[in-house]
Enzyme design. Structure first.
Site, PDB file in Angstrom:
ATOM      1  CB  CYS A 116      -0.968  -0.009   1.178  1.00 25.55           C
ATOM      2  SG  CYS A 116      -2.245  -1.257   0.998  1.00 25.55           S
ATOM      3  CG  HIS A 256      -3.161   3.642   2.258  1.00 25.80           C
ATOM      4  ND1 HIS A 256      -3.522   3.346   0.964  1.00 25.80           N
ATOM      5  CD2 HIS A 256      -3.227   2.479   2.950  1.00 25.80           C
ATOM      6  CE1 HIS A 256      -3.794   2.054   0.880  1.00 25.80           C
ATOM      7  NE2 HIS A 256      -3.633   1.502   2.064  1.00 25.80           N
ATOM      8  CG  ASN A 286      -6.517  -0.526   0.965  1.00 26.40           C
ATOM      9  OD1 ASN A 286      -5.914  -0.001   0.043  1.00 26.40           O
ATOM     10  ND2 ASN A 286      -5.907  -1.072   2.006  1.00 26.40           N
TER      11      ASN A 286
HETATM   12  C1  LIG Z   1      -9.731  -5.700   9.330  1.00 24.80           C
HETATM   13  C2  LIG Z   1     -10.365  -4.747  10.336  1.00 24.80           C
HETATM   14  C3  LIG Z   1     -11.373  -3.881   9.633  1.00 24.80           C
HETATM   15  C4  LIG Z   1     -11.046  -5.543  11.407  1.00 24.80           C
HETATM   16  O1  LIG Z   1     -11.588  -4.670  12.370  1.00 24.80           O
HETATM   17  P1  LIG Z   1     -11.342  -4.922  13.932  1.00 24.80           P
HETATM   18  O2  LIG Z   1     -12.059  -3.888  14.628  1.00 24.80           O
HETATM   19  O3  LIG Z   1      -9.847  -5.006  14.120  1.00 24.80           O
HETATM   20  O4  LIG Z   1     -12.024  -6.292  14.117  1.00 24.80           O
HETATM   21  P2  LIG Z   1     -11.430  -7.607  14.783  1.00 24.80           P
HETATM   22  O5  LIG Z   1     -10.495  -8.268  13.819  1.00 24.80           O
HETATM   23  O6  LIG Z   1     -10.924  -7.264  16.146  1.00 24.80           O
HETATM   24  O7  LIG Z   1     -12.730  -8.411  14.907  1.00 24.80           O
HETATM   25  C5  LIG Z   1     -13.780  -8.056  15.799  1.00 24.80           C
HETATM   26  C6  LIG Z   1     -14.897  -9.056  15.641  1.00 24.80           C
HETATM   27  O8  LIG Z   1     -15.536  -8.816  14.387  1.00 24.80           O
HETATM   28  C7  LIG Z   1     -15.561 -10.022  13.608  1.00 24.80           C
HETATM   29  N1  LIG Z   1     -15.434  -9.673  12.206  1.00 24.80           N
HETATM   30  C8  LIG Z   1     -14.305  -9.605  11.455  1.00 24.80           C
HETATM   31  N2  LIG Z   1     -14.621  -9.262  10.200  1.00 24.80           N
HETATM   32  C9  LIG Z   1     -15.950  -9.107  10.168  1.00 24.80           C
HETATM   33  C10 LIG Z   1     -16.853  -8.748   9.147  1.00 24.80           C
HETATM   34  N3  LIG Z   1     -16.461  -8.482   7.894  1.00 24.80           N
HETATM   35  N4  LIG Z   1     -18.162  -8.668   9.460  1.00 24.80           N
HETATM   36  C11 LIG Z   1     -18.603  -8.922  10.692  1.00 24.80           C
HETATM   37  N5  LIG Z   1     -17.792  -9.277  11.708  1.00 24.80           N
HETATM   38  C12 LIG Z   1     -16.471  -9.366  11.439  1.00 24.80           C
HETATM   39  C13 LIG Z   1     -14.383 -10.823  14.125  1.00 24.80           C
HETATM   40  O9  LIG Z   1     -14.554 -12.191  13.867  1.00 24.80           O
HETATM   41  C14 LIG Z   1     -14.425 -10.496  15.592  1.00 24.80           C
HETATM   42  O10 LIG Z   1     -15.410 -11.297  16.213  1.00 24.80           O
HETATM   43  P3  LIG Z   1     -15.164 -11.911  17.662  1.00 24.80           P
HETATM   44  O11 LIG Z   1     -15.011 -10.724  18.562  1.00 24.80           O
HETATM   45  O12 LIG Z   1     -16.405 -12.688  17.890  1.00 24.80           O
HETATM   46  O13 LIG Z   1     -13.926 -12.722  17.544  1.00 24.80           O
HETATM   47  C15 LIG Z   1      -9.279  -3.856  10.998  1.00 24.80           C
HETATM   48  O14 LIG Z   1      -8.481  -4.646  11.833  1.00 24.80           O
HETATM   49  C16 LIG Z   1      -8.409  -3.141  10.050  1.00 24.80           C
HETATM   50  O15 LIG Z   1      -8.843  -2.246   9.354  1.00 24.80           O
HETATM   51  N6  LIG Z   1      -7.114  -3.450  10.042  1.00 24.80           N
HETATM   52  C17 LIG Z   1      -6.156  -2.795   9.231  1.00 24.80           C
HETATM   53  C18 LIG Z   1      -6.410  -3.099   7.808  1.00 24.80           C
HETATM   54  C19 LIG Z   1      -5.438  -2.426   6.945  1.00 24.80           C
HETATM   55  O16 LIG Z   1      -5.063  -1.318   7.167  1.00 24.80           O
HETATM   56  N7  LIG Z   1      -5.035  -3.182   5.918  1.00 24.80           N
HETATM   57  C20 LIG Z   1      -4.274  -2.752   4.861  1.00 24.80           C
HETATM   58  C21 LIG Z   1      -3.007  -2.163   5.284  1.00 24.80           C
HETATM   59  S1  LIG Z   1      -2.512  -1.171   4.031  1.00 24.80           S
END
Ligand SMILES: CC(C)(COP(=O)(O)OP(=O)(O)OC[C@H]1O[C@@H](n2cnc3c(N)ncnc32)[C@H](O)[C@@H]1OP(=O)(O)O)[C@@H](O)C(=O)NCCC(=O)NCCS
Length: 331
Positions: A116, A256, A286
């Site tokens: 990214c 980004h 993204n």
């Molecule tokens: C991926 C992302 C959106 C997940 O959000 P989060 O708040 O961290 O969520 P978590 O991974 O802690 O998951 C929280 C809960 O939601 C659930 N969950 C994950 N994806 C889900 C979805 N698409 N829909 C519903 N629930 C979801 C998980 O299973 C978890 O459930 P649990 O508590 O029962 O285990 C977030 O971590 C993120 O944006 N990370 C960075 C991504 C990024 O920048 N990537 C590219 C880099 S350039």
């Protein structure tokens, strides 16, 4: 004699027609519009459909829009860099194909990969060629067909990514406009948290890798989020401090587009209010290497000559950083 700086003098962009809404994703994986919107800020993303169309298709469209807007003869371009994490093929640079297709027959061309942060790093590379006086017209394109490496059964990744492309032309400037400063970093610890395991030299493609779904992107979202929040905000703050920029001096943050919460944390750290933050994550998700030039293209009409722009990005690798650039034209 004043120092030659490298300015962006034209931009172009392209996103495919197909709109994949959160509602559509609800039919593919166990998720819902409310979760996606509150956790990421994304409402929809664009997906490139059609047989035989790769990242080059997106890059060519963005470049052609730029050429058309600027009425630029492609034969004047000396170098084309395609910043991408999803090249058409692993061997044979996508950029070389793009150059031929747009008629840039006097250019040499290559790809640049830093996940990214590809476009951000590419800005540094393009600017260096201009500042050194070696070339006068460098076209930097950020393009990714992320849908080609997304597992649409994995709800933690498929909700985030989309396809798109943006292009920026770099030319010499003698008024002190263009790229002013950069702070770029990387840390290999990150490759465990955000990666595509197979298909490279470490784990070549095999029946086993296909069966194990290792040709799709994997991310440990929570860890990536933590690193991204800290490093994107830190590098943007550092660029401001190093250049004695207060929040009043900064006209635009160009962050980004990975997660709205990461963008908000960065702008808060910089003391900027929302009106100075470019954002299109709600429409495109993204798009990896395309986020920054897509923002420039979407906001081009609001940019004024002399505006202070701070770019910030974070990506797999890990790779991250910030660039301070003075905008060079009124559109
Ligand atoms: C991926 C992302 C959106 C997940 O959000 P989060 O708040 O961290 O969520 P978590 O991974 O802690 O998951 C929280 C809960 O939601 C659930 N969950 C994950 N994806 C889900 C979805 N698409 N829909 C519903 N629930 C979801 C998980 O299973 C978890 O459930 P649990 O508590 O029962 O285990 C977030 O971590 C993120 O944006 N990370 C960075 C991504 C990024 O920048 N990537 C590219 C880099 S350039």
């Amino acid at each position: 004699m004043s120092k030659t700086t490298a300015a962006i003098t034209a931009v172009g962009s392209y996103v495919p027609d197909f709109v994949m809404t959160n509602k559509i994703l609800e039919t593919l994986v166990d998720t819902n519009d409310e979760w996606i919107t509150t956790r990421t800020g994304i409402k929809e993303r664009r997906i490139l459909k059609g047989e035989g169309l790769g990242t080059s298709y997106l890059a060519i469209k963005a470049a052609e829009q730029l050429l058309e807007k600027r009425k630029l003869d492609p034969k004047e371009i000396e170098l084309i860099i395609v910043a991408t994490a999803t090249p058409d093929m692993l061997v044979a640079a996508t950029a070389a194909y793009v150059a031929s297709e747009i008629g840039a027959t006097n250019a040499f061309a290559y790809d640049l990969q830093a996940a990214c942060s590809s476009f951000l790093y590419g800005m540094s590379t393009a600017a260096s060629y201009i500042e050194s006086g070696r070339y006068k017209k460098v076209l930097l394109i950020g393009a990714d067909k992320m849908s080609s490496i997304i597992d649409y059964t994995d709800r933690t990744t498929c909700i985030i990514f989309g396809d798109g492309a943006g292009a920026a032309l770099f030319e010499p400037n003698n008024e002190g406009l263009g790229l002013q400063d950069e702070y770029l970093r990387s840390d290999g610890v990150g490759r465990n948290f955000l990666k595509m395991d197979a298909g490279g030299s470490l784990l070549p493609a095999s029946e086993e890798t296909v069966k194990n779904r290792q040709h799709f992107i994997y991310q440990d979202g929570k860890s990536v989020f933590k690193f991204a929040v800290t490093n994107m905000a830190d590098s943007a703050a550092k660029i401001m401090e190093r250049n004695n920029l207060t929040h009043e001096d900064v006209d635009w943050l160009i962050p980004h587009q990975a997660n709205k919460r990461i963008i908000d944390a960065t702008s808060n750290r910089m003391g900027l209010d929302d009106s100075k933050v470019m954002m299109n994550i709600q429409r495109y998700g993204n798009t990896t290497s395309a986020t920054l030039p897509l923002l420039l293209s979407d906001y081009e009409s609001q940019l004024k000559k002399g505006d202070n722009l701070v770019f910030a990005a974070f990506g797999g690798g890990f790779t991250w950083g910030s660039i301070y650039l003075k905008w060079a034209y009124n559109s």
